[in-house]
Write a protein that holds these residues in place. Structure first.
Motif, short mmCIF file in Angstrom:
data_model
loop_
_atom_site.label_atom_id
_atom_site.label_comp_id
_atom_site.label_asym_id
_atom_site.label_seq_id
_atom_site.Cartn_x
_atom_site.Cartn_y
_atom_site.Cartn_z
N TYR A 37 -6.69 2.06 -3.49
CA TYR A 37 -6.62 1.13 -2.47
C TYR A 37 -7.45 0.00 -2.28
CZ TYR A 37 -3.39 5.15 -2.34
OH TYR A 37 -2.68 6.35 -2.62
N CYS A 51 0.88 -1.28 -0.05
CA CYS A 51 -0.01 0.06 0.02
C CYS A 51 0.94 1.19 0.07
CB CYS A 51 -0.79 0.06 1.21
SG CYS A 51 -2.53 -0.78 0.98
N GLU A 66 -6.75 -3.81 -2.40
CA GLU A 66 -6.71 -4.67 -1.21
C GLU A 66 -7.66 -5.95 -1.49
OE1 GLU A 66 -7.61 -3.27 2.83
OE2 GLU A 66 -6.34 -1.90 2.41
#
Length: 1132
Positions: free
Chosen positions: A752, A32, A756
């Motif tokens: 993001y 990340c 994920e």
């Protein structure tokens, strides 16, 4: 922009191909940071690269022209500059090392926060927030020490570069006037030289920022490079050759296979020989940790092949043990990008027993599902995952225990309609991992796994006749049933009942055939008790997460104030005081130089040495005070910025951990991670650099306007209209750039969130061969984000044009007024005025740019404050006026007219419930979908707060307790086994309360002692992120060990042994009955056999208790709902 996009895109592509060993090293938090922080630094750094050649060129030209004015004296100034180079080189080298260390700890922090957010419900149920907050704060503390050191180095660098022009001019002028009495510093020499020194000032003052950005860029390149060098899955590990050998007859084959998750560890699977004939159903059974799921992973190509070969022919579908659900509608999750063909879709929905669930959902299959299926039950998630695989119409199906998450009758329905010999997949090749023996007789082959090897393989009857491990395993259950393996429905029902008589339940839910028409858990918005009457309400129910909207207008004053409050009032005052000292002495030194240049020579044409020494001494003294001002300003700003970073992160973390579960249900985790990653990085790095540059350049603009106005007061008449014009240009630019930055920040979050989700479902994405589609979607999100960034750069060019115009007008008017007023002002003042005007363009440009950057970076503070001020739960502790160390002593639970709902605006999920559970009673809670079973247990822990009525535990109203006081005194074994990265001991006892002996005892009782003994590090063995290096069954046993360790008087069970084999499950049930015999046990029962020996049964329906008695009494009444449920389960 392209560099950032390319870096982010290549990191995303790499993450989909990482091997298991690489995933342990490259955590979610680190990746990340690579996508958010490092990719951004790669975008920021190139803009300063041209400074590397333009700055030396500017300095060389300035020195050349200075030589023309002052001759060899300029070498003194050059010597000063040369001396500063190694000093700043050492600072840059040290800063680089600090940056590498800082980013490493930043990775660890974001990784831990990501895990906390994924397991937030478990943290709240166990009251573990403080322990994990301390872990985050410990990492953040180290990060702050490194940041503070880095800021001090930057402050030292600023001192040398800001003072460089002054020291160069002082050294040059001193050598010039002292070297010969004939060297007189007149206005011509002084102000032409001063203009040249001012030309030097910009490249020298900007150089610290240039070096800082370039160092950060270099560090980020190194980090991304190291990540990209991580080991990938071998694309040739599994061959996909339909013509290889007998691939047409054996779509899946493994020859002498030895597999491992990490080449540095011992093999997980050894000597595997397996051929799966086309169109057959193959069952895989074995104990916890025997290698069942690893066998599926080996076929997928997720494991390292040490020996042998794997061939898989045809398309492949994969149903993981823990269902992977994306944020989107139910239909989108099932179709998985395929075109909708309604008849087939409807058949699959019905076969996967999803029709009743869709009737309950507000929007049917158009209802939005939260990330990771947060608003679906475990059974629903698994059925959606199964429906997705069936809809893909593949050749080979790898099914990793999908029936463990559904009740017996739904499992039977799915097996008959989907998986079994008469199901939709009857002509497909199927490999089914299962812990249940119910359907083994209908398998074409059964593979028995033991200690990572195939111990037996054959048909059901062959394995029974062999009298090996498999026969010994099922022998007790064949005594009452016979060994004919009959699949007749009635016999199967009896067989099923016999199995459950021994307490061997291996699926999550057991509900009656009739009530099985409504299958979902009382979770979040799914607890709809009747059809919504208004269309607007229906739409609201369909939508779970709200779009993240960009704020508009100026950044609020309170966001600036919140930053400076975190900065510290005293530190801010100190910074401003030192800054004003620097500003005053900088302006004063130039006015003093003007006065010096007007000094007349002595009668013989030489200098007045006494006056010369006075001028030189005062000029040097002003420089010293100026240096002190820079030191004070830089170091107080460094301390203040670090304090602000620490305080803002602390407030954000505290509030996120104290936010209610409804906040996490409706907020994608990517948005929260974005705050902790990118926005905190802005506060840590960008704001301090911007503040330092702004202070330096603003001083230049103010002193310029002051000197010109002081020299030619008539210039004030022009300053006002130019100032108004400048103000409007600035405000127009800042408004645009600020809003574009806001939009940019918002458009980052989906990147993001998608990342994920992709990382979690990487195995499924690869199995379905959907990598290309997910990469394209990631690229689309990146391009969408860049749509906000490109106009931001364009607006910069627009700003530069108008600022150049304003700067040139200032130079023009300064020169005109100096000429017009030539009879009224000295040559020194005229030179001072024009020389200052010449540098104003660059200074104005930087001031506006830094002002804009400061305001846009404060948007990061605004976004942090948004979540730092979200609603909080009740207090953690409340003074009760008595000790609660032994509470509850008895375990008596009473609900008085209790009602609750998940969120404001939703219907009640418990409505006026009243019941008493006496001390040490064993109570089972059953009921249809949406009845309120889970809601009742969540209410006990105050995850759901009361909207009416009370819950009393041992004469204390839990609504009067602090949440930590309550939750730490109750124990729950949750349905989803959540583990955190760290040691095994940390996962069992994060507060370090218990001794090693107590922990080993709990592991023995949870039947994990043997496994932990086999680990070299024992209790200190490392647990991977999310418990990735343990099987799901082992994770559930760790959760059981937690409960055994806490030993509170009240235990809540939420069907916690679904992924455990039959033998271990029986032992666990025996452990619970003996170890918690003196406790009040409340069990959410999806399978009735587990509660047939309980003291009391509570049946819920539509949030109300409809039956409440002992099982014996309820079974004596044939008209009771419980009797009908038991009859459907073949228990009566």
């Amino acid at each position: 922009m392209r560099l950032r996009t390319a870096a982010t895109a290549v990191v995303y592509r790499k993450s989909l191909k990482l091997s298991s060993a690489s995933k342990r090293m490259a955590t979610t938090g680190e990746i990340c940071n690579l996508m958010s922080v490092d990719a951004q630094k790669l975008q920021d750094a190139p803009g300063y690269i041209h400074m590397l050649w333009s700055t030396p060129l500017t300095i060389a030209l300035a020195i050349y022209f200075l030589w023309q004015q002052l001759g060899p004296s300029v070498l003194a100034g050059l010597a000063v500059m040369i001396l500063l180079v190694p000093v700043n080189g050492a600072i840059a080298q040290k800063t680089r090392k600090l940056q590498i260390s800082q980013m490493r700890f930043k990775d660890s922090r974001v990784k831990l926060i990501n895990e906390i957010l994924n397991g937030i419900k478990v943290l709240k149920l166990y009251a573990w927030e403080r322990a994990f907050k301390e872990q985050v704060n410990e990492i953040r503390g180290i990060e702050m020490k490194l940041l503070k050191t880095s800021q001090f180095l930057s402050a030292g660098s600023s001192l040398s570069w800001f003072m460089a022009p002054y020291m160069v001019s002082l050294g040059t002028f001193a050598v010039y006037v002292l070297s010969s009495p004939n060297n007189i510093l007149d206005a011509n020499k002084a102000f032409v030289s001063l203009s040249l020194f001012n030309i030097l000032q910009y490249p020298l003052s900007i150089l610290p920022a240039v070096l800082s950005y370039l160092v950060q860029g270099a560090v980020s390149i190194g980090r991304i490079s190291r990540f990209l060098k991580n080991e990938e899955l071998n694309p040739d590990g599994v061959t996909h050759n339909p013509s290889a050998g007998k691939a047409a007859h054996y779509p899946v084959s493994i020859e002498s296979g030895t597999f491992t998750w990490d080449k540095s560890e011992t093999p997980t699977l050894r000597n595997i020989n397996l051929r799966v004939p086309h169109g057959q159903l193959v069952g895989v059974v074995g104990q916890v940790g025997s290698g069942k799921s690893s066998l599926i992973s080996a076929i997928l190509g997720d494991m390292e092949i040490l020996e042998g070969s794997v061939n898989q022919a045809g398309s492949m579908a994969y149903v993981p043990q823990q269902a992977w659900i994306q944020n989107g509608t139910v239909q989108e999750n099932i179709m998985f990008s395929k075109t909708l063909f309604q008849p087939t879709y409807d058949d699959i929905i019905d076969a996967c027993a999803l029709t009743p669930d869709l009737k309950i959902l507000a929007g049917g299959d158009q209802t939005e599902i939260g990330g990771k299926g947060i608003n679906l039950s475990g059974g629903q998630k698994q059925r959606v995952s199964l429906a997705r695989s069936v809809y893909q119409d593949c050749d080979v199906y790898l099914l990793d225990d999908p029936l463990s998450a559904v009740d017996a009758h739904v499992g039977k329905h799915i097996f008959e309609r989907v998986i079994g010999p008469t199901g939709l997949l009857k002509h497909k090749t199927r490999i089914l991992v299962t812990n249940s023996i119910t359907y083994l007789s209908q398998m074409d082959q059964i593979v028995v796994m033991r200690n990572g090897e195939v111990s037996e393989i054959g048909t059901y009857q062959e394995l029974v006749d062999r009298r090996g491990a498999f026969a010994e395993f099922i022998a007790p259950f064949l005594v009452s049933h016979g060994n004919d393996g009959s699949s007749d429905e009635d016999d199967e029902g009896q067989f099923f009942g016999v199995c459950f008589h021994f307490g061997l339940y291996l699926s999550f839910l057991l509900r009656p055939r009739r009530l099985g028409q409504n299958l979902s858990r009382a979770q979040s918005i799914l607890d709809e008790q009747e059809k919504l009457k208004k269309e607007e309400q229906t739409k609201q129910q369909m939508k779970l997460t709200e779009e993240e909207l960009a704020k508009s207008g100026n950044v609020r004053l309170k966001d600036f104030l919140s930053y400076f409050k975190a900065y510290g009032g005293c530190l801010f005052t100190s910074t401003m005081w030192w800054y004003l000292m620097y500003l005053a002495t900088q302006t004063g030194s130039n006015i003093w130089l003007s006065m010096w240049s007007n000094d007349p020579p002595s009668a013989n044409g030489t200098q007045d040495t006494q006056l010369r020494d006075l001028r030189l001494g005062v000029y040097g003294g002003l420089g010293l005070i100026q240096a002190i001002g820079v030191i004070g300003q830089s170091f107080s700003a460094a301390v203040g910025c670090v304090a602000a970073s620490r305080a803002l992160h602390h407030n954000l973390l505290n509030n996120i951990l104290r936010a209610p579960m409804s906040f996490f249900d409706t907020t994608p985790l990517g948005r929260i991670v974005n705050r902790f990653a990118r926005d905190i990085d802005v506060v840590d790095v960008n704001i301090p650099i911007t503040l330092r540059i702004w202070l330096g350049t603003f001083a230049g603009v103010v002193s310029t306007l002051f000197v010109i106005s002081f020299s030619t007061p008539v210039f004030l008449a022009v300053v006002i209209p130019l100032g108004i014009f400048y103000y409007f240009v600035q405000r127009f630019y800042i408004a645009s750039s600020r809003q574009l930055r806001r939009i940019d920040s918002i458009l980052r979050s989906p990147i993001y969130t998608h990342f994920e989700a992709s990382l979690t479902g990487a195995s499924s994405i690869r199995a379905y061969d959907q990598s290309k589609r997910f990469i394209q979607h990631s690229d689309y999100l990146l391009d969408k984000n860049q749509m906000a960034y490109y106009p931001y750069f364009t607006s910069n060019r627009w700003l530069s044009f108008w600022l150049e115009t304003v700067g040139n007008l200032i130079v023009l008017f300064a020169a005109i007024f100096a000429t017009v007023e030539k009879d009224n002002i000295t040559a020194g003042l005229a030179g001072l005025s024009v020389s200052y005007a010449l540098q104003v363009t660059g200074a104005l440009n930087m001031v506006v740019r830094m002002t804009s950057d400061m305001e846009t970076y404060i948007v990061g503070v605004e976004r942090i404050n948004e979540y730092a001020n979200c609603p909080k739960e009740a207090p953690e502790k409340v003074d009760m006026g008595r000790s609660l160390s032994h509470w509850p002593e008895q375990g008596r639970v009473e609900l008085k007219n209790f009602s609750t709902r998940y969120r404001q605006g939703l219907n009640l999920v418990l409505n006026n419930v009243s019941v008493v559970i006496n001390p040490m009673e064993k109570v089972g809670i059953v009921g249809r979908t949406g009845a309120g079973k889970s809601s009742l247990t969540l209410a006990l822990f105050r995850i759901l707060e009361s909207t009416g009525g009370d819950i009393i535990i041992d004469d204390i109203n839990i609504g009067h307790l602090g949440l930590t006081q309550l939750r730490s005194r109750l124990t729950i074994i949750p349905q989803d086994p959540v583990l955190f990265s760290g040691t095994l001991r940390l996962n069992l006892d994060p507060f370090s309360i218990f001794t090693d002996e107590e922990i080993w005892n709990s592991l023995s009782q949870a039947h994990l002692r043997g496994f932990v003994d086999s680990l070299p590090a024992g209790l200190s063995a490392a647990i991977a992120e999310g418990g990735g290096n343990l099987s799901v069954g082992q994770r559930q046993l760790v959760c059981l060990a937690r409960a055994l360790l806490r030993r509170t008087k009240i235990l809540v069970l939420d069907e916690a042994t679904a992924a455990i084999d039959l033998e271990t499950d029986e032992l666990i049930q025996s452990t619970i009955r003996t170890e918690f015999k003196d406790c009040t046990v409340i069990t959410i029962a999806h399978r009735l056999n587990t509660i047939m020996d309980y003291d009391k049964i509570i049946i819920l329906d539509q949030g109300q208790i409809v039956e409440h008695d002992s099982p014996e009494n309820l079974l004596q009444n044939p008209s009771s709902l419980f009797y009908r449920m038991a009859k459907d389960a073949h228990l009566v």
